[in-house]
Design a protein around this motif. Structure first.
Motif, PDB file in Angstrom:
ATOM      1  N   MET A   1       6.810   3.761  51.831  1.00 25.63           N
ATOM      2  CA  MET A   1       6.730   3.735  50.389  1.00 25.63           C
ATOM      3  C   MET A   1       5.314   3.327  49.981  1.00 25.63           C
ATOM      4  SD  MET A   1      10.284   3.596  48.916  1.00 25.63           S
ATOM      5  CE  MET A   1       9.776   2.971  47.403  1.00 25.63           C
ATOM      6  N   LYS A   2       4.862   3.915  48.886  1.00 28.53           N
ATOM      7  CA  LYS A   2       3.535   3.570  48.382  1.00 28.53           C
ATOM      8  C   LYS A   2       3.611   3.404  46.860  1.00 28.53           C
ATOM      9  CE  LYS A   2       2.173   8.379  48.142  1.00 28.53           C
ATOM     10  NZ  LYS A   2       1.209   9.387  48.518  1.00 28.53           N
ATOM     11  N   ILE A   3       2.635   2.713  46.327  1.00 28.24           N
ATOM     12  CA  ILE A   3       2.580   2.474  44.889  1.00 28.24           C
ATOM     13  C   ILE A   3       1.835   3.627  44.231  1.00 28.24           C
ATOM     14  CG2 ILE A   3       1.783   0.922  43.072  1.00 28.24           C
ATOM     15  CD1 ILE A   3       1.906  -1.342  45.148  1.00 28.24           C
ATOM     16  N   VAL A   4       2.433   4.192  43.175  1.00 30.63           N
ATOM     17  CA  VAL A   4       1.784   5.301  42.481  1.00 30.63           C
ATOM     18  C   VAL A   4       1.220   4.883  41.126  1.00 30.63           C
ATOM     19  CG1 VAL A   4       3.055   7.113  43.670  1.00 30.63           C
ATOM     20  CG2 VAL A   4       4.004   6.127  41.582  1.00 30.63           C
ATOM     21  N   SER A   5       1.717   3.752  40.570  1.00 30.50           N
ATOM     22  CA  SER A   5       1.154   3.283  39.306  1.00 30.50           C
ATOM     23  C   SER A   5       1.468   1.810  39.080  1.00 30.50           C
ATOM     24  CB  SER A   5       1.668   4.109  38.114  1.00 30.50           C
ATOM     25  OG  SER A   5       3.019   3.817  37.859  1.00 30.50           O
ATOM     26  N   LEU A   6       0.652   1.194  38.240  1.00 33.43           N
ATOM     27  CA  LEU A   6       0.844  -0.192  37.802  1.00 33.43           C
ATOM     28  C   LEU A   6       0.766  -0.228  36.288  1.00 33.43           C
ATOM     29  CD1 LEU A   6      -1.515  -2.312  40.100  1.00 33.43           C
ATOM     30  CD2 LEU A   6       0.968  -2.192  40.204  1.00 33.43           C
ATOM     31  N   GLN A   7       1.595  -1.075  35.663  1.00 37.22           N
ATOM     32  CA  GLN A   7       1.526  -1.289  34.225  1.00 37.22           C
ATOM     33  C   GLN A   7       1.557  -2.770  33.957  1.00 37.22           C
ATOM     34  OE1 GLN A   7       4.171   0.977  31.735  1.00 37.22           O
ATOM     35  NE2 GLN A   7       4.164  -0.604  30.164  1.00 37.22           N
ATOM     36  N   SER A   8       0.661  -3.221  33.095  1.00 34.96           N
ATOM     37  CA  SER A   8       0.576  -4.647  32.791  1.00 34.96           C
ATOM     38  C   SER A   8       1.763  -5.105  31.968  1.00 34.96           C
ATOM     39  CB  SER A   8      -0.728  -4.959  32.049  1.00 34.96           C
ATOM     40  OG  SER A   8      -0.723  -4.327  30.785  1.00 34.96           O
ATOM     41  N   VAL A   9       2.117  -6.367  32.164  1.00 33.66           N
ATOM     42  CA  VAL A   9       3.196  -7.005  31.420  1.00 33.66           C
ATOM     43  C   VAL A   9       2.625  -8.282  30.836  1.00 33.66           C
ATOM     44  CG1 VAL A   9       5.462  -8.088  31.571  1.00 33.66           C
ATOM     45  CG2 VAL A   9       4.922  -6.122  33.008  1.00 33.66           C
ATOM     46  N   GLY A  10       2.590  -8.392  29.520  1.00 36.91           N
ATOM     47  CA  GLY A  10       2.064  -9.593  28.891  1.00 36.91           C
ATOM     48  C   GLY A  10       0.552  -9.627  28.796  1.00 36.91           C
ATOM     49  N   LEU A  11      -0.098  -8.644  29.373  1.00 39.56           N
ATOM     50  CA  LEU A  11      -1.542  -8.483  29.267  1.00 39.56           C
ATOM     51  C   LEU A  11      -1.790  -7.125  28.648  1.00 39.56           C
ATOM     52  CD1 LEU A  11      -2.678  -9.524  32.841  1.00 39.56           C
ATOM     53  CD2 LEU A  11      -2.950 -10.865  30.784  1.00 39.56           C
ATOM     54  N   GLY A  12      -2.995  -6.846  28.308  1.00 44.84           N
ATOM     55  CA  GLY A  12      -3.288  -5.517  27.812  1.00 44.84           C
ATOM     56  C   GLY A  12      -4.633  -5.451  27.157  1.00 44.84           C
ATOM     57  N   THR A  13      -4.915  -4.304  26.638  1.00 45.30           N
ATOM     58  CA  THR A  13      -6.169  -4.058  25.969  1.00 45.30           C
ATOM     59  C   THR A  13      -5.970  -4.282  24.479  1.00 45.30           C
ATOM     60  OG1 THR A  13      -6.662  -2.422  27.644  1.00 45.30           O
ATOM     61  CG2 THR A  13      -7.996  -2.370  25.668  1.00 45.30           C
ATOM     62  N   TYR A  14      -6.894  -4.949  23.872  1.00 47.04           N
ATOM     63  CA  TYR A  14      -6.820  -5.295  22.454  1.00 47.04           C
ATOM     64  C   TYR A  14      -7.523  -4.234  21.641  1.00 47.04           C
ATOM     65  CZ  TYR A  14      -8.051  -7.852  18.186  1.00 47.04           C
ATOM     66  OH  TYR A  14      -8.228  -8.239  16.899  1.00 47.04           O
ATOM     67  N   PHE A  15      -6.817  -3.647  20.693  1.00 47.37           N
ATOM     68  CA  PHE A  15      -7.406  -2.656  19.795  1.00 47.37           C
ATOM     69  C   PHE A  15      -7.314  -3.190  18.383  1.00 47.37           C
ATOM     70  CE2 PHE A  15      -5.847  -0.132  23.349  1.00 47.37           C
ATOM     71  CZ  PHE A  15      -6.960   0.611  23.650  1.00 47.37           C
ATOM     72  N   SER A  16      -8.345  -3.001  17.602  1.00 51.76           N
ATOM     73  CA  SER A  16      -8.316  -3.427  16.214  1.00 51.76           C
ATOM     74  C   SER A  16      -8.913  -2.325  15.352  1.00 51.76           C
ATOM     75  CB  SER A  16      -9.100  -4.723  16.022  1.00 51.76           C
ATOM     76  OG  SER A  16      -9.077  -5.111  14.675  1.00 51.76           O
ATOM     77  N   GLY A  17      -8.050  -1.689  14.545  1.00 55.90           N
ATOM     78  CA  GLY A  17      -8.533  -0.639  13.663  1.00 55.90           C
ATOM     79  C   GLY A  17      -9.189  -1.228  12.430  1.00 55.90           C
TER      80      GLY A  17
END
Length: 90
Positions: A1-17
């Motif tokens: 088995m191998k890892i194909v993707s990761l998604q952050s939980v509780g972290l992330g990129t901050y966007f401000s329009g």
């Protein structure tokens, strides 16, 4: 088995329009995808994710768990395993 993707939980990129609108978007790494850099113009020369690995160690009493994200430009990003969810595949 191998890892194909990761998604952050509780972290992330901050966007401000604008002052009234602020959102957080999860950080996602997928094998084969380019790594986008927030705040920069992406021109197609961004490195691609080539491999994602899970590592566990016991260097101290508590141990540690990390993901390493390898990119086509030779860099390795080290991410805390408790802040990401991995998608595994055969």
């Amino acid at each position: 088995m191998k890892i194909v993707s990761l998604q952050s939980v509780g972290l992330g990129t901050y966007f401000s329009g604008n002052e009234d609108e602020t959102t957080y978007s999860p950080t996602i790494y997928k094998v084969g995808d380019r790594i986008e850099r927030v705040g920069y113009f992406n021109n197609g020369n961004e490195p691609k994710v080539t491999e994602i690995n899970y590592q566990q160690g016991d260097f101290d009493v508590y141990g540690f768990e990390i993901y390493t994200v390898h990119t086509s430009d030779g860099h390795i990003r080290v991410l805390p395993a408790d802040k990401y969810i991995a998608e595994w595949s055969e």
